[in-house]
Scaffold this active site. Structure first.
Site, PDB file in Angstrom:
ATOM      1  N   GLU A 107      65.288  17.516  15.309  1.00  0.00           N
ATOM      2  CA  GLU A 107      66.275  17.982  16.297  1.00  0.00           C
ATOM      3  C   GLU A 107      65.988  19.435  16.683  1.00  0.00           C
ATOM      4  O   GLU A 107      66.156  19.830  17.841  1.00  0.00           O
ATOM      5  CB  GLU A 107      67.697  17.851  15.748  1.00  0.00           C
ATOM      6  CG  GLU A 107      68.154  16.433  15.472  1.00  0.00           C
ATOM      7  CD  GLU A 107      68.254  15.564  16.713  1.00  0.00           C
ATOM      8  OE1 GLU A 107      68.125  16.089  17.839  1.00  0.00           O
ATOM      9  OE2 GLU A 107      68.476  14.351  16.573  1.00  0.00           O
ATOM     10  N   HIS A 110      63.102  19.366  19.032  1.00  0.00           N
ATOM     11  CA  HIS A 110      63.578  18.984  20.362  1.00  0.00           C
ATOM     12  C   HIS A 110      64.179  20.189  21.083  1.00  0.00           C
ATOM     13  O   HIS A 110      63.881  20.442  22.254  1.00  0.00           O
ATOM     14  CB  HIS A 110      64.635  17.879  20.268  1.00  0.00           C
ATOM     15  CG  HIS A 110      64.124  16.619  19.657  1.00  0.00           C
ATOM     16  ND1 HIS A 110      64.963  15.578  19.308  1.00  0.00           N
ATOM     17  CD2 HIS A 110      62.885  16.209  19.326  1.00  0.00           C
ATOM     18  CE1 HIS A 110      64.250  14.595  18.788  1.00  0.00           C
ATOM     19  NE2 HIS A 110      62.986  14.964  18.787  1.00  0.00           N
ATOM     20  N   TYR A 114      62.620  22.466  24.856  1.00  0.00           N
ATOM     21  CA  TYR A 114      63.183  22.862  26.141  1.00  0.00           C
ATOM     22  C   TYR A 114      62.853  24.315  26.457  1.00  0.00           C
ATOM     23  O   TYR A 114      62.641  24.672  27.623  1.00  0.00           O
ATOM     24  CB  TYR A 114      64.689  22.616  26.151  1.00  0.00           C
ATOM     25  CG  TYR A 114      65.036  21.159  25.960  1.00  0.00           C
ATOM     26  CD1 TYR A 114      64.653  20.206  26.902  1.00  0.00           C
ATOM     27  CD2 TYR A 114      65.718  20.725  24.835  1.00  0.00           C
ATOM     28  CE1 TYR A 114      64.938  18.863  26.719  1.00  0.00           C
ATOM     29  CE2 TYR A 114      66.008  19.383  24.646  1.00  0.00           C
ATOM     30  CZ  TYR A 114      65.620  18.457  25.590  1.00  0.00           C
ATOM     31  OH  TYR A 114      65.901  17.129  25.412  1.00  0.00           O
ATOM     32  N   GLU A 167      73.512  10.894  20.173  1.00  0.00           N
ATOM     33  CA  GLU A 167      72.075  10.672  20.339  1.00  0.00           C
ATOM     34  C   GLU A 167      71.753   9.462  21.209  1.00  0.00           C
ATOM     35  O   GLU A 167      70.752   9.469  21.923  1.00  0.00           O
ATOM     36  CB  GLU A 167      71.424  10.512  18.965  1.00  0.00           C
ATOM     37  CG  GLU A 167      71.634  11.720  18.077  1.00  0.00           C
ATOM     38  CD  GLU A 167      70.479  11.972  17.132  1.00  0.00           C
ATOM     39  OE1 GLU A 167      69.361  11.510  17.432  1.00  0.00           O
ATOM     40  OE2 GLU A 167      70.680  12.644  16.123  1.00  0.00           O
ATOM     41  N   GLU A 201      64.972   9.873  19.244  1.00  0.00           N
ATOM     42  CA  GLU A 201      66.409   9.619  19.237  1.00  0.00           C
ATOM     43  C   GLU A 201      66.713   8.137  19.051  1.00  0.00           C
ATOM     44  O   GLU A 201      67.745   7.772  18.483  1.00  0.00           O
ATOM     45  CB  GLU A 201      67.056  10.125  20.532  1.00  0.00           C
ATOM     46  CG  GLU A 201      66.843  11.607  20.849  1.00  0.00           C
ATOM     47  CD  GLU A 201      67.453  12.551  19.829  1.00  0.00           C
ATOM     48  OE1 GLU A 201      67.887  12.100  18.750  1.00  0.00           O
ATOM     49  OE2 GLU A 201      67.485  13.761  20.103  1.00  0.00           O
ATOM     50  N   HIS A 204      66.588   7.746  15.368  1.00  0.00           N
ATOM     51  CA  HIS A 204      67.722   8.442  14.752  1.00  0.00           C
ATOM     52  C   HIS A 204      69.013   7.641  14.923  1.00  0.00           C
ATOM     53  O   HIS A 204      69.774   7.455  13.966  1.00  0.00           O
ATOM     54  CB  HIS A 204      67.905   9.827  15.381  1.00  0.00           C
ATOM     55  CG  HIS A 204      66.734  10.741  15.209  1.00  0.00           C
ATOM     56  ND1 HIS A 204      66.673  12.002  15.777  1.00  0.00           N
ATOM     57  CD2 HIS A 204      65.568  10.581  14.535  1.00  0.00           C
ATOM     58  CE1 HIS A 204      65.530  12.569  15.456  1.00  0.00           C
ATOM     59  NE2 HIS A 204      64.840  11.730  14.714  1.00  0.00           N
TER      60      HIS A 204
END
Length: 327
Positions: A107, A110, A114, A167, A201, A204
């Site tokens: 996470e 992730h 960005y 998620e 995701e 997850h």
């Protein structure tokens, strides 16, 4: 009150090393292997290859991209800092802890991804504006506060259900834009990062949903119905907020209604991960086929040769089924 048993510390017993040769729940081992086999880092991606496409987008499209990625950054930060940290406290075995710490780390990967996109496409002033917007947007802040409160104060089952809804459902208002462009053959390197995140995701949401279902099986009928009602109430509250968030993001480009369909489709998938019945009538046939094409298109834009190249051997990003674990 609905609770699962936590791992208790007994100072009179020896501390045990984790033994992967003796696994209580084979889903833990198989999930660990799947997550580690698809490991990736944003530093190996090349969003700069999309600069030509980026220069051709309108200002409204650029603003949309920046805002959806800003919102996604906030949600991944929430998952990395609070969500998985709280779920970890209720893990029952060492193997479950290992899987959840892997998820928590990814996470953070992730969230960092960005920033890699922002630093490639935006000026420092524009980046600062994106993060200012996330801190001031009432819809983003509403869902972050609702979710964080559950993580900090909810029961173990409530935390797991909330994580799955985040998620497998809430992320998708942000995923829609890059998938639409990828389906049209544009901004494909940026969308490649999104697809890698999407693939993570999917695992997850399936894994934590599986742990939720195990917990539900331990409840009496009345407690199970209480928990089910709680999930649907939370889903509806989050969808109403997400619908308004979607309108703010997408109205200017005319996509809001299509995005809402995509959201409802993924809300149903989140419920399926939790072992619950769909709430909305939308199915995959109702989703814009361009977006679904963005998910399913074979990736080919990696610029290095390795065992994780050519799209990191992307798996199907549809929700995993129990049979996918092959046990």
């Amino acid at each position: 009150m609905i609770r699962l048993n936590k791992r208790q510390h007994d100072p009179t017993t020896s501390y045990k090393s984790i033994n992967w040769n003796e696994v209580e729940d084979m889903v833990d081992k198989l999930t660990w292997e799947k997550l580690t086999s698809q490991f990736w880092l944003d530093t190996r991606m090349v969003p700069s290859n999309d600069l030509s496409d980026w220069s051709k987008l309108s200002e409204a499209e650029k603003t949309l991209f920046n805002k959806v990625f800003g919102g996604l950054t906030m949600l991944d930060t929430l998952q990395g800092e609070d969500g998985n940290a709280q779920i970890l406290k209720d893990a029952k075995t060492q193997h479950e802890i290992a899987v959840l710490t892997n998820i928590q780390f990814m996470e953070q990967v992730h969230a960092k991804s960005y920033s890699t996109i922002f630093s490639t496409l935006c000026s420092p002033a524009e980046i600062n504006e994106i993060f200012r917007w996330t801190e001031e947007n009432k819809y983003l802040q509403y869902k972050a506060n609702v979710i964080r409160d559950i993580y900090l104060n909810g029961t173990p089952l409530q935390k797991k259900a909330t994580s799955v809804l985040l998620e497998s459902f809430l992320f998708y208002s942000g995923f829609y834009a890059p998938l639409w462009y990828m389906g049209n053959g544009k901004m494909v390197n940026v969308a490649e990062i999104i697809r890698l995140i999407l693939r993570d995701e999917s695992v997850h949401g399936t894994y934590i949903g599986y742990k939720f279902r195990l917990g539900m099986d331990e409840l009496a009928d009345e407690e199970r119905q209480e928990m089910t009602d709680w999930v649907y109430d939370l889903l509806l509250d989050l969808y109403q907020n997400e619908s308004r968030y979607t309108e703010e993001l997408y109205d200017e480009v005319g996509w809001s209604e299509n995005v809402k369909v995509f959201l409802k489709y993924n809300a149903n998938k989140a419920l399926m991960n939790l072992g619950l019945n769909p709430f909305f009538s939308e199915t995959v046939e109702d989703v814009d086929p361009i977006v679904m094409n963005g998910i399913s298109t074979t990736t080919s834009n990696m610029d290095f040769f390795s065992s994780v190249g050519n799209g990191y051997l992307l798996s199907d990003v549809e929700t995993m089924k129990d049979s996918d674990y092959d046990f």
